[in-house]
Motif scaffolding. Structure first.
Motif, PDB file in Angstrom:
ATOM      1  N   GLN A 444      22.886  45.022  15.497  1.00  0.00           N
ATOM      2  CA  GLN A 444      22.776  43.170  15.801  1.00  0.00           C
ATOM      3  C   GLN A 444      22.040  42.113  16.618  1.00  0.00           C
ATOM      4  O   GLN A 444      21.185  41.857  16.357  1.00  0.00           O
ATOM      5  N   ARG A 445      22.106  43.185  17.916  1.00  0.00           N
ATOM      6  CA  ARG A 445      21.323  42.692  18.741  1.00  0.00           C
ATOM      7  C   ARG A 445      19.979  43.051  18.650  1.00  0.00           C
ATOM      8  O   ARG A 445      18.845  41.950  18.530  1.00  0.00           O
ATOM      9  N   TRP A 446      19.412  43.979  18.456  1.00  0.00           N
ATOM     10  CA  TRP A 446      18.130  43.929  17.594  1.00  0.00           C
ATOM     11  C   TRP A 446      17.312  43.118  16.954  1.00  0.00           C
ATOM     12  O   TRP A 446      16.476  42.646  16.623  1.00  0.00           O
ATOM     13  N   LEU A 447      18.429  43.033  16.034  1.00  0.00           N
ATOM     14  CA  LEU A 447      18.144  42.256  14.709  1.00  0.00           C
ATOM     15  C   LEU A 447      17.914  40.643  15.584  1.00  0.00           C
ATOM     16  O   LEU A 447      16.182  39.165  15.241  1.00  0.00           O
ATOM     17  N   ARG A 448      18.759  39.933  16.595  1.00  0.00           N
ATOM     18  CA  ARG A 448      18.509  38.581  17.389  1.00  0.00           C
ATOM     19  C   ARG A 448      16.868  38.938  17.709  1.00  0.00           C
ATOM     20  O   ARG A 448      17.048  37.832  17.748  1.00  0.00           O
ATOM     21  N   TYR A 449      16.909  39.877  18.779  1.00  0.00           N
ATOM     22  CA  TYR A 449      15.539  39.708  19.416  1.00  0.00           C
ATOM     23  C   TYR A 449      14.335  39.800  18.734  1.00  0.00           C
ATOM     24  O   TYR A 449      13.735  39.216  18.947  1.00  0.00           O
ATOM     25  N   PHE A 450      14.964  40.503  17.475  1.00  0.00           N
ATOM     26  CA  PHE A 450      13.686  40.408  16.505  1.00  0.00           C
ATOM     27  C   PHE A 450      13.020  39.243  15.623  1.00  0.00           C
ATOM     28  O   PHE A 450      11.513  39.041  16.016  1.00  0.00           O
ATOM     29  N   LEU A 451      14.179  38.503  15.686  1.00  0.00           N
ATOM     30  CA  LEU A 451      13.559  37.038  15.750  1.00  0.00           C
ATOM     31  C   LEU A 451      13.145  36.067  16.852  1.00  0.00           C
ATOM     32  O   LEU A 451      12.985  35.297  15.707  1.00  0.00           O
ATOM     33  N   ASP A 452      13.737  35.997  17.662  1.00  0.00           N
ATOM     34  CA  ASP A 452      13.959  35.512  19.035  1.00  0.00           C
ATOM     35  C   ASP A 452      12.419  35.767  19.341  1.00  0.00           C
ATOM     36  O   ASP A 452      11.523  34.500  19.628  1.00  0.00           O
ATOM     37  N   THR A 453      11.442  36.581  18.890  1.00  0.00           N
ATOM     38  CA  THR A 453      10.652  36.825  20.088  1.00  0.00           C
ATOM     39  C   THR A 453       9.707  37.943  19.173  1.00  0.00           C
ATOM     40  O   THR A 453       8.813  38.097  19.465  1.00  0.00           O
TER      41      THR A 453
END
Length: 542
Positions: A444-453
């Protein structure tokens, strides 16, 4: 209420950690050898006032930290004081009957017998939330064992007998009327600042050096530094990416006789885990290149052009009195542990008058500054006027924004390996492998990170094919990278914390040695045996 000082030679020179007792408000201060200790106050750093009076709490330009008995109220209280900018901070941890206060996060953790939580992954995000401004940042971070550490910026902390903390605002400033008004106050303040740092009432007298490049901010600092007697300028001459921004020519034109050029990548040869100092603060490594100048920085004021982007930028229509920089990163924060160990006063000159940022922005956009405005996104009339009126030709500086430093935030392991010393990379890799955990939250962190950056990586891809982009970039307060850099802060803090622990262990060892030595001198007939005990820890059945 009294202050007891305990100096530990092995502590970083300018580090201090205070333990305040509930009820009595007695304060015990453990400190390095460059912390100034007086009956009513202690301090590391300098300000534009009489050092002997110790009123750094009332200063407009205080760079450092300290504490003093509070003389402003009838109610007994103790005051701790932060720097006059948000590139430094104080840290507090509340215990049952004590309050721990320190200018170093790892030192505060050591004194409170706690540590960061290796399962908590948002330290970078939390520690950079000050970008939201003084009234909107997250002022605490979670620790292991359900404890928490509080973060304090740009304020005076008032601690009462029950260890309750209230924040007192720093003194206000009058708006800057015009360039002459600002330039005069800036010069006078710097002159008084240098005099304070050289006071005969200090145990350490500081010299002054300046950083310099072809950019606006550090070049303007070099002009102002020369006026107060500075004759040493520091710049990067290598590797090739830094050559184009080298400040050698400008320093020569200004008449500097000592111009020191270093390799920005020299830190890669270190075996002391130097990188830990620059990632343990929450800003992932931007200042590590300055490790090249440790010898020149020691026992000096070091002028930086840090935050010239904000306070001297003509296009900053978001100017505010809260130190709110939503689109930036806090580069200077990475220098906290480094300056404490090396022993220099970090002085980001553009932060002077930062609380009056709006009037600075109005000055930059005023009619009188139009002759010094060149247009474009890199347009700073205030430093340009300072530099040009010092005789530096317009074409010599401010052509293109370069900047120095690196940041590990978006790095892969391959990239980290290239940009860290071998010993540091190996140490960090071991830490990462020990603490990483692959689970649902990780994905889930990877998904949020990708969307954010995602814009960062798209921007890099476009540049590789020769296309410039105007994509909006995230700042350091955005989602934490769950990949290779995930545990850099945890690793850095843990390693620095070991240094503080070692300083106390050496103190205890010296005390034990001294006690045993007293036994040697007082006992008759067993002196030889006691000497063996002192030197080897054996004898008497041990």
């Amino acid at each position: 209420m009294k202050i007891t000082y305990i100096e530990l030679q092995e502590l970083p020179k300018m580090a201090w950690g205070a333990i305040v007792e509930k009820g009595t408000l007695d304060v015990v201060v453990y400190h390095g050898r460059s912390v100034e200790t007086k009956k009513e106050f202690f301090v590391e750093g300098a300000w534009e006032g009489d050092f002997a009076e110790g009123r750094f709490d009332q200063a407009d330009f205080f760079n450092g930290s300290g504490g003093r008995m509070n003389q402003k109220t009838f109610k007994k209280s103790f005051m701790f004081v932060t720097s006059s900018h948000t590139l430094d901070r104080l840290h507090t941890i509340r215990l049952k009957n004590k309050l721990v206060v320190s200018n170093s996060m790892p030192f505060a953790l050591h004194l409170a017998h706690t540590r960061l939580n290796p399962r908590y992954m948002d330290y970078e995000k939390d520690l950079n939330s000050i970008l939201k401004g003084l009234y909107h940042y997250k002022d605490w971070i979670p620790l292991k064992g359900n404890k928490e550490l509080k973060l304090h910026y740009y304020c005076n902390l008032i601690v009462d007998g029950q260890l309750s903390i209230s924040k007192e605002k720093k003194a206000s400033m009058e708006p800057f009327e015009n360039f002459t008004h600002y330039r005069t106050l800036l010069s006078q303040t710097l002159q008084q600042f240098v005099q304070n740092a050289k006071s005969p009432f200090r145990r350490i007298s500081y010299g002054i050096v300046t950083t310099i490049s072809k950019g606006y901010d550090s070049a303007a600092c070099a002009v102002l530094a020369k006026e107060v007697g500075c004759d040493t300028a520091l710049s990067f001459g290598r590797p090739i990416t830094y050559e184009e921004d080298c400040g050698l020519e400008i320093a020569q034109q200004l008449g500097y006789s000592s111009i020191i050029l270093k390799d920005a990548s020299a830190y890669l040869a270190n075996e002391q885990l130097i990188e830990t100092e620059f990632v343990s603060t929450g800003e992932l490594g931007s200042g590590v290149v300055y490790a090249s100048f440790e010898e020149e920085m020691t026992d000096n004021i070091v002028l930086f052009g840090e935050e010239g982007d904000e306070f001297w930028g003509k296009d900053r229509s978001d100017a505010n009195a809260e130190f709110r920089f939503p689109d930036d990163v806090m580069t200077g924060v990475s220098l906290i542990e480094h300056r404490l160990r090396v022993g220099y006063i970090f002085a980001p000159l553009p932060t002077f008058g930062g609380v009056e940022w709006k009037s600075l922005w109005e000055l930059s956009n005023s009619f009188e500054m139009e002759p010094y405005s060149v247009g474009g996104s890199y347009d700073r009339p205030i430093p340009r006027r300072i530099i040009e009126t010092a005789g530096i030709p317009r074409e010599s500086f401010g052509v293109e924004k370069k900047g120095v430093g690196i940041n590990y935030r978006y790095d892969s392991f391959l990239r980290l390996k290239e940009r860290m010393s071998k010993k540091s990379f190996d140490s960090y890799t071991d830490y990462y492998k020990t603490h990483r955990k692959f689970d649902k939250e990780y994905l889930q962190r990877w998904l949020r990170y990708f969307l954010d950056t995602k814009n960062v990586y798209l921007h890099v891809a476009l540049r590789k094919i020769g296309v410039e982009s105007n994509l909006t970039m995230p700042n350091a307060e955005s989602e934490t990278n769950p990949g290779a850099p995930a545990f850099l802060i945890h690793w850095g803090v843990e390693e620095i914390q070991k240094r503080y622990q070692s300083a106390f262990e050496k103190k205890d060892k010296r005390r034990l040695t001294a006690l045993r030595a007293e036994t040697v001198s007082s006992e008759n007939g067993n002196q030889h045996l006691d000497k063996v005990t002192v030197e080897t820890g054996r004898g008497n059945g041990k």
